[in-house]
Motif scaffolding. Structure first.
Motif, short mmCIF file in Angstrom:
data_model
loop_
_atom_site.label_atom_id
_atom_site.label_comp_id
_atom_site.label_asym_id
_atom_site.label_seq_id
_atom_site.Cartn_x
_atom_site.Cartn_y
_atom_site.Cartn_z
N ALA A 33 -8.30 -67.69 -30.04
CA ALA A 33 -9.05 -68.80 -29.45
C ALA A 33 -8.68 -68.87 -28.18
N ARG A 79 -7.92 -66.35 -25.88
CA ARG A 79 -8.76 -65.45 -25.57
C ARG A 79 -10.01 -65.76 -25.27
N GLU A 80 -10.68 -66.31 -26.25
CA GLU A 80 -12.12 -66.90 -26.24
C GLU A 80 -12.24 -67.72 -25.09
N ALA A 97 -12.24 -66.04 -21.93
CA ALA A 97 -13.42 -65.07 -21.58
C ALA A 97 -14.58 -66.17 -21.33
N ALA A 98 -14.75 -67.19 -21.89
CA ALA A 98 -15.83 -68.02 -21.85
C ALA A 98 -15.77 -68.67 -20.45
N GLY A 149 -13.50 -60.18 -18.24
CA GLY A 149 -13.11 -60.38 -19.75
C GLY A 149 -11.94 -59.39 -19.98
N ASP A 201 -9.75 -55.97 -30.68
CA ASP A 201 -10.97 -55.91 -30.75
C ASP A 201 -11.50 -54.78 -31.40
N SER A 243 -19.61 -59.32 -26.73
CA SER A 243 -19.56 -59.65 -25.53
C SER A 243 -20.02 -58.55 -24.41
#
Length: 286
Positions: A74, A76-77, A80-81, A91, A141, A275
């Motif tokens: 989470a 990392r998300e 990235a967001a 990213g 990933d 992404s």
């Protein structure tokens, strides 16, 4: 509690000890111990049973591990967001790979570093079967690995490369030659094996079972350089994909006559939306 504490505790759980975790994290054991102790104090629980011989998870530790993995994913998300609004592509992509980079992966890494310098591509190395599960769990990933078709179930997979495997010998080895050689003849020489879980080992095991042949006295190593040294000095032979054997020009290769193992390099990832950095990177892997 901070994310770095979670990362350190997960490394201990996944590596099975503080010393191994320190090696993975490129730090010293005392730092890992102090970070984990601080986390346990903050949580008010003991995560690890520590003995002189091994480190195991407590009941609290078993509950902690999957939750910590989700928390790190989470984070990392979130990162990235937040970065996605900045100009250009940003990213982080975490890529699993085996020993020795597949040429297509090398090219993709080079292009990403030159054309998209704000995209961080992290490499993680482990046996193929381990990376398969790390892709499933979201720890990494994607992975460029050698998997059997049945191991790809539930993952998005793309075949990148396939080739037969060959006998690899030293120049003065009794089995050095050009004509195809049987697996039963290979069994007359000491053999370099790799650990269970390695893709090379899985395919070699399968081939010898199919041929109803036995390997000779075994040397088991967990790196290609040690295997190449043993073979170069004519202490043993081994079986490798040609693309890996070619990295050692002093070694000789010879085709196998029967039950030839096949080396399949595939790209695997979790199904779902990608992404922009992931789409770009995957398009470079050809």
């Amino acid at each position: 509690m901070d994310l770095r504490q979670l990362e350190f505790a997960l490394a201990v759980a996944e590596e099975g000890g503080f010393t191994a975790a320190a090696r993975r994290l490129h730090t010293v054991q005392s730092t890992v111990s102090s970070m984990v102790s601080a986390l346990e104090k903050d949580l008010g629980v003991t995560l690890f049973e520590r003995t002189t011989r091994q480190v195991g998870l407590t009941e609290a530790g078993e509950a902690f591990v999957p939750a910590a993995r989700r928390a790190l994913a989470a984070s990392r998300e979130v990162r990235a967001a937040a970065r996605s609004t900045a100009p250009g592509m940003h990213g982080t992509i975490t890529v699993g790979t085996m020993q020795g980079l597949w040429p297509g992966l090398r090219r993709a890494l080079l292009v990403m570093s030159e054309e998209h310098p704000d995209v961080i591509v992290e490499l993680h190395q482990a046996p193929a079967a381990v990376m398969q599960e790390e892709v499933r769990s979201g720890k990494i990933d994607l992975a460029v690995v050698a998997l059997a078709p049945q191991q790809e179930l539930g993952l998005a997979a793309r075949l990148l490369w396939q080739e037969p495997m060959l006998l690899v010998t030293g120049q003065a080895d009794p089995l050095a030659g050009a004509d195809p050689v049987s697996l039963s003849a290979v069994g007359s020489r000491p053999f370099v094996d790799f650990p269970d879980g390695w893709a090379v080992r899985r395919e070699v095991d399968r081939a010898f079972r199919a041929a109803k042949a036995a390997r000779g006295r075994r040397f088991q190593v967990n790196d290609l350089l040690s295997a190449a040294d043993l073979v170069e000095y004519n202490l043993a032979v081994t079986i490798l994909p040609r693309s890996l054997a070619q990295r050692f020009p002093r070694l000789l290769v010879r085709p196998l006559a029967d039950h030839v193992p096949s080396w399949r390099v595939v790209l695997v990832r979790r199904p779902g939306e990608l992404s922009e950095p992931m789409r770009t990177f995957l398009n470079l892997l050809r």
